[in-house]
Design a protein around this motif. Sequence first.
Motif, PDB file in Angstrom:
ATOM      1  N   GLU A  76       0.834  -1.211   0.000  1.00  0.00           N
ATOM      2  CA  GLU A  76       0.000   0.000   0.000  1.00  0.00           C
ATOM      3  C   GLU A  76       0.868   1.259   0.000  1.00  0.00           C
ATOM      4  OE1 GLU A  76      -2.220  -3.427   1.558  1.00  0.00           O
ATOM      5  OE2 GLU A  76      -0.360  -2.520   2.224  1.00  0.00           O
ATOM      6  N   ALA A  77       1.969   1.229   0.749  1.00  0.00           N
ATOM      7  CA  ALA A  77       2.874   2.378   0.779  1.00  0.00           C
ATOM      8  C   ALA A  77       3.508   2.594  -0.591  1.00  0.00           C
ATOM      9  CB  ALA A  77       3.945   2.181   1.843  1.00  0.00           C
ATOM     10  N   THR A  78       3.891   1.493  -1.253  1.00  0.00           N
ATOM     11  CA  THR A  78       4.467   1.597  -2.593  1.00  0.00           C
ATOM     12  C   THR A  78       3.435   2.137  -3.574  1.00  0.00           C
ATOM     13  OG1 THR A  78       6.011  -0.181  -2.151  1.00  0.00           O
ATOM     14  CG2 THR A  78       5.571   0.301  -4.462  1.00  0.00           C
ATOM     15  N   ALA A  79       2.215   1.651  -3.476  1.00  0.00           N
ATOM     16  CA  ALA A  79       1.155   2.139  -4.363  1.00  0.00           C
ATOM     17  C   ALA A  79       0.891   3.624  -4.124  1.00  0.00           C
ATOM     18  CB  ALA A  79      -0.129   1.328  -4.139  1.00  0.00           C
ATOM     19  N   LEU A  80       0.886   4.029  -2.863  1.00  0.00           N
ATOM     20  CA  LEU A  80       0.673   5.443  -2.537  1.00  0.00           C
ATOM     21  C   LEU A  80       1.784   6.315  -3.128  1.00  0.00           C
ATOM     22  CD1 LEU A  80      -0.694   7.817  -1.067  1.00  0.00           C
ATOM     23  CD2 LEU A  80       0.631   7.169   0.958  1.00  0.00           C
ATOM     24  N   ALA A  81       3.031   5.890  -2.973  1.00  0.00           N
ATOM     25  CA  ALA A  81       4.157   6.663  -3.504  1.00  0.00           C
ATOM     26  C   ALA A  81       4.062   6.794  -5.015  1.00  0.00           C
ATOM     27  CB  ALA A  81       5.476   6.009  -3.106  1.00  0.00           C
ATOM     28  N   ASN A  82       3.720   5.713  -5.679  1.00  0.00           N
ATOM     29  CA  ASN A  82       3.587   5.758  -7.136  1.00  0.00           C
ATOM     30  C   ASN A  82       2.409   6.617  -7.572  1.00  0.00           C
ATOM     31  OD1 ASN A  82       5.523   3.860  -8.765  1.00  0.00           O
ATOM     32  ND2 ASN A  82       5.139   2.871  -6.797  1.00  0.00           N
TER      33      ASN A  82
END
Length: 117
Positions: free
Chosen positions: A87-93
């Motif tokens: 989820e953190a990776t998706a948010l950053a992207n």
Amino acid sequence: MTPFGLRLRALREAHGVSQAALAAALHVSPAYLSALEHGHRGRPSPGLIHQVNEYFGLIWDDAEEMARLARISHPRVVVDTSGLSPEATALANRLAQEIGRLRPEAIAALMRVLDGG
């Protein structure tokens, strides 16, 4: 434009100093100063921040504020999400894709969330 660039331009204009005159006083090119003000260059060096503070007579809190603004003014940010949740990776992207379209109010709201408010 970066926070440092915005403040530098405001100081320069408030003192009635041209980019060329300030660049000469700081021993940098006018093109570099323009790029710094417009956010096309990375963070200024600590030495340049010190020169700016001296040129404009900034001391104590004002000088510290210039250093703080410089720290948060890198125009090309890299976010390393290795080891974080999907989820953190998706948010950053998603943020990287959408940041250019966010309204100022949305940016302010996100900043309040990140500041814990």
